[in-house]
Structure formats: structure tokens, C-alpha cells
Design an enzyme around this catalytic site. Structure first.
Site, PDB file in Angstrom:
ATOM      1  N   HIS A  38       0.819  -1.213   0.000  1.00  0.00           N
ATOM      2  CA  HIS A  38       0.000   0.000   0.000  1.00  0.00           C
ATOM      3  C   HIS A  38       0.854   1.264   0.000  1.00  0.00           C
ATOM      4  O   HIS A  38       0.557   2.215  -0.705  1.00  0.00           O
ATOM      5  CB  HIS A  38      -0.955   0.003   1.211  1.00  0.00           C
ATOM      6  CG  HIS A  38      -2.062  -0.998   1.091  1.00  0.00           C
ATOM      7  ND1 HIS A  38      -1.827  -2.354   1.086  1.00  0.00           N
ATOM      8  CD2 HIS A  38      -3.397  -0.844   0.950  1.00  0.00           C
ATOM      9  CE1 HIS A  38      -2.978  -2.986   0.945  1.00  0.00           C
ATOM     10  NE2 HIS A  38      -3.946  -2.097   0.862  1.00  0.00           N
ATOM     11  N   LYS A  49      -9.502  14.712  -7.497  1.00  0.00           N
ATOM     12  CA  LYS A  49     -10.096  14.039  -8.671  1.00  0.00           C
ATOM     13  C   LYS A  49      -9.356  12.725  -8.886  1.00  0.00           C
ATOM     14  O   LYS A  49      -8.491  12.584  -9.756  1.00  0.00           O
ATOM     15  CB  LYS A  49     -10.051  14.962  -9.904  1.00  0.00           C
ATOM     16  CG  LYS A  49     -11.098  14.580 -10.951  1.00  0.00           C
ATOM     17  CD  LYS A  49     -11.381  15.701 -11.898  1.00  0.00           C
ATOM     18  CE  LYS A  49     -12.203  15.284 -13.107  1.00  0.00           C
ATOM     19  NZ  LYS A  49     -13.511  14.714 -12.842  1.00  0.00           N
ATOM     20  N   GLU A  54     -23.257  16.779  -3.962  1.00  0.00           N
ATOM     21  CA  GLU A  54     -23.117  16.924  -5.422  1.00  0.00           C
ATOM     22  C   GLU A  54     -23.733  15.708  -6.077  1.00  0.00           C
ATOM     23  O   GLU A  54     -24.363  14.881  -5.412  1.00  0.00           O
ATOM     24  CB  GLU A  54     -21.639  17.098  -5.801  1.00  0.00           C
ATOM     25  CG  GLU A  54     -20.762  15.940  -5.404  1.00  0.00           C
ATOM     26  CD  GLU A  54     -19.302  16.102  -5.823  1.00  0.00           C
ATOM     27  OE1 GLU A  54     -18.998  16.890  -6.725  1.00  0.00           O
ATOM     28  OE2 GLU A  54     -18.457  15.397  -5.240  1.00  0.00           O
ATOM     29  N   LEU A  72     -16.226  17.761  -5.436  1.00  0.00           N
ATOM     30  CA  LEU A  72     -15.189  18.131  -6.398  1.00  0.00           C
ATOM     31  C   LEU A  72     -15.488  19.559  -6.836  1.00  0.00           C
ATOM     32  O   LEU A  72     -16.630  19.882  -7.185  1.00  0.00           O
ATOM     33  CB  LEU A  72     -15.222  17.203  -7.609  1.00  0.00           C
ATOM     34  CG  LEU A  72     -14.140  17.546  -8.633  1.00  0.00           C
ATOM     35  CD1 LEU A  72     -12.777  17.052  -8.160  1.00  0.00           C
ATOM     36  CD2 LEU A  72     -14.461  16.961  -9.990  1.00  0.00           C
TER      37      LEU A  72
HETATM   38  N1  PDD Z   1     -16.805  14.372 -13.737  1.00  0.00           N
HETATM   39  N2  PDD Z   1     -18.314  16.211  -9.231  1.00  0.00           N
HETATM   40  C1  PDD Z   1     -17.961  14.965  -9.607  1.00  0.00           C
HETATM   41  C2  PDD Z   1     -18.022  13.870  -8.604  1.00  0.00           C
HETATM   42  C3  PDD Z   1     -17.528  14.735 -10.934  1.00  0.00           C
HETATM   43  O1  PDD Z   1     -17.145  13.496 -11.291  1.00  0.00           O
HETATM   44  C4  PDD Z   1     -17.502  15.802 -11.859  1.00  0.00           C
HETATM   45  C5  PDD Z   1     -17.047  15.640 -13.277  1.00  0.00           C
HETATM   46  C6  PDD Z   1     -17.899  17.076 -11.417  1.00  0.00           C
HETATM   47  C7  PDD Z   1     -17.874  18.278 -12.331  1.00  0.00           C
HETATM   48  O2  PDD Z   1     -16.563  18.739 -12.575  1.00  0.00           O
HETATM   49  P1  PDD Z   1     -16.191  19.522 -13.922  1.00  0.00           P
HETATM   50  O3  PDD Z   1     -17.196  20.598 -14.057  1.00  0.00           O
HETATM   51  O4  PDD Z   1     -14.836  20.034 -13.675  1.00  0.00           O
HETATM   52  O5  PDD Z   1     -16.287  18.529 -15.067  1.00  0.00           O
HETATM   53  C8  PDD Z   1     -18.286  17.245 -10.097  1.00  0.00           C
HETATM   54  C9  PDD Z   1     -16.132  14.146 -14.990  1.00  0.00           C
HETATM   55  C10 PDD Z   1     -16.759  14.811 -16.165  1.00  0.00           C
HETATM   56  C11 PDD Z   1     -15.875  12.668 -15.162  1.00  0.00           C
HETATM   57  O6  PDD Z   1     -15.548  12.036 -14.162  1.00  0.00           O
HETATM   58  O7  PDD Z   1     -15.959  12.154 -16.280  1.00  0.00           O
END
Ligand code: PDD
Length: 277
Positions: free
Chosen positions: A100, A144, A176, A200
């Protein structure tokens, strides 16, 4: 064609080690970046968030911002599509044994680009359904991370229930969506969960806030409950691939009797202007 560790190669010839920590642990971070008319949208913001994610998990950024820009543009140049979605991920790299904790490794960098076809305004005006679920993810949703098991479980639930998104709530507050940020409108005020470790910090979220300000909405980055959401005038979700999308039903409750709100329409139009600026 994809980019893997310094090379542009056909996708079916790209492979990584079974000892790669991205494969073994989901030990990596990623970005999804939209490209409109051949131009990368908000690249600096995405690279800044990438740097924050990398810092949080102690992976060294293999490239400078100009180097990233150069690689991404080279990859885009290999496709004839004008609207694309760039996916880039950096895993910690391959070790010699599975443990890990980690040593200093050479990160694995993978980038691909796919055609991006955002829905048209008239398609969006049909409205979309969502369902709600308790948020059982970890407390570092600001990273992310490619470790997306919880988000995958929610997205599969959405698919099995034929809804667009799962809206998550923690301690009764909406955080979210499983793959998006969430907004509600009540009496000319837009509310969205504040940034921090429970969501996020979406790049589209910032653009929606900028658009909403321009459309004379009051902005409150503060928590709201699922009950508030169910009684809101409008509910929207946002992400880089979906842009800003109106939700007209959550669980078995219609939002605003299932009618798209006028604020969404104005914010959508302003957002389109930002894309094409
Ligand atoms: N996902 N929250 C989560 C959990 C997300 O996975 C995403 C985006 C967002 C929006 O973030 P942004 O506006 O920067 O795309 C919020 C991307 C698109 C994905 O995982 O494919």
C-alpha cells in the site's frame, strides 16, 4: 491514437504494467477537459486542479503547464473532430511488488480524446430525471482520484433506474451528483454546496456561477437539504461533458411541476457564449 508515456500510439497497442498502481489500487488522478471548435476550454483551470490533486496524493507532476499544453494540442491535431473531450490520467506508476505504501516511482501518463457531443438546447429542454442517495464516499472528494468505486456504484444505479444522475446527500445536506455538481434556485437565489472536501470543485461549477451572476441571480455557496432541493424552483447539474443540465424530477417528486425554469435558459445561453468567446 492515444498518448502514453511520451508516445502517440494506436489505442489497441497501448498497454501498461500489471504492477502499475493505477491498475492495482486506483492510485492516480485524472482530468476531463472539453474542447470546442479545436480550442481547449479553461485549460489553465483544469491544470491547476490537476496540480492540486497531485499535491494531495504526493505524485510529482511530470510536465510543466506549457508541456501539457503542447502534448494535448499534438493529440488533438491527430483527430478531425472539432469538439472533443480530453481524458488524462496520471497514476503513481509501476512498482516491483504490491504494497500500500509507496516509493518514488515514475508516473504513468495516459491521455485520450473522444468526440464531444453536448446535448442541444431543445434536447435539454425536455428535462431530466435524477434519484437521491446518501453520500457514502470518502472525505476527500476534492481530489479528482481515479479510485471511483462509489461513483461507479451510483452511476450504475442511475443506469438501472433509467435516470440521468444520482444526487448525493451527507448529513441531510446535498453535496453533489455522482459525476456532477448540483445547484438549486429558489426565488432568484442560486444555492450550491461550498467547495471543500465534500465535493469536487467543478470547473463548470465556476462557469455556472459566473453565468448566474451575469444573469442577476443572487449566489449563495452554502449547504441546503434534500427537502429544500425537492421544493426548489429549479434544479441543475453541471459537468465538463454535460455543461448545465436541468433536472425536472428527483425520485418521485416533480421540480416546478416538471417545467424547465427561465433562469436555466438564461444561464445556459450565457454559458454557450463563454464557450464560443
Ligand atoms: N466528472 N463532481 C464529480 C463527482 C464529478 O465526477 C464531476 C465531473 C464534477 C464536475 O466537474 P467539472 O465541471 O470540472 O467537469 C463534479 C467528470 C466529467 C468525469 O468524471 O468524467
Amino acid at each position: 491514437m492515444v498518448y502514453l508515456n511520451g508516445e502517440f500510439i494506436p489505442k489497441d497497442q497501448a498497454s501498461v504494467s500489471i504492477m502499475d498502481r493505477g491498475f492495482l489500487f486506483g492510485d492516480g488522478v485524472y482530468e476531463v477537459i472539453p474542447v470546442y471548435s479545436g480550442k481547449i476550454f479553461r485549460l489553465d483551470e483544469h491544470l491547476k486542479r490537476l496540480q492540486n490533486s497531485l499535491n494531495s496524493v504526493q505524485i510529482n507532476n511530470p510536465y510543466s503547464a506549457p508541456e501539457w499544453s503542447d502534448i494535448l494540442h499534438q493529440l488533438l491535431g491527430l483527430s478531425t473532430e472539432s469538439n472533443q473531450s480530453l481524458y488524462l490520467q496520471i497514476s503513481r506508476g509501476a512498482d516491483i511488488s504490491r504494497k500500500h505504501s509507496f516509493e518514488s516511482l515514475t508516473p504513468t501518463v495516459f491521455i485520450e480524446s473522444n468526440p464531444l457531443m453536448p446535448k442541444t438546447k431543445s434536447e435539454l429542454e425536455m428535462g431530466f430525471r435524477a434519484m437521491s442517495q446518501p453520500d457514502f464516499r470518502w472525505q476527500r472528494c476534492d481530489i479528482k482520484s481515479t479510485s471511483l468505486l462509489a461513483n461507479i456504484m451510483y452511476s450504475q444505479q442511475a443506469k438501472q433506474n433509467s435516470v440521468e444522475e444520482v444526487i448525493l446527500h451527507r448529513d441531510s445536506n446535498v453535496t453533489e451528483g455522482a459525476t456532477s455538481n448540483v445547484f438549486i434556485i429558489k426565488s432568484d437565489t442560486l444555492l450550491t454546496h461550498p467547495t471543500g472536501k465534500h465535493i469536487l470543485s467543478g470547473i463548470t461549477r465556476d462557469l455556472v456561477l459566473e453565468s448566474a451572476k451575469h444573469c442577476h441571480l443572487n449566489i449563495e455557496e452554502s449547504t441546503f437539504t434534500l427537502d429544500h432541493l425537492l421544493m426548489a424552483d429549479e434544479v441543475w447539474i453541471s459537468s465538463s461533458t454535460r455543461e448545465v443540465m436541468p433536472i425536472t424530477q428527483v425520485d418521485d417528486r416533480l421540480i416546478n411541476n416538471g417545467v424547465i425554469g427561465q433562469h436555466w435558459s438564461h444561464v445556459y445561453d450565457y454559458y454557450q457564449g463563454l464557450k464560443n468567446a
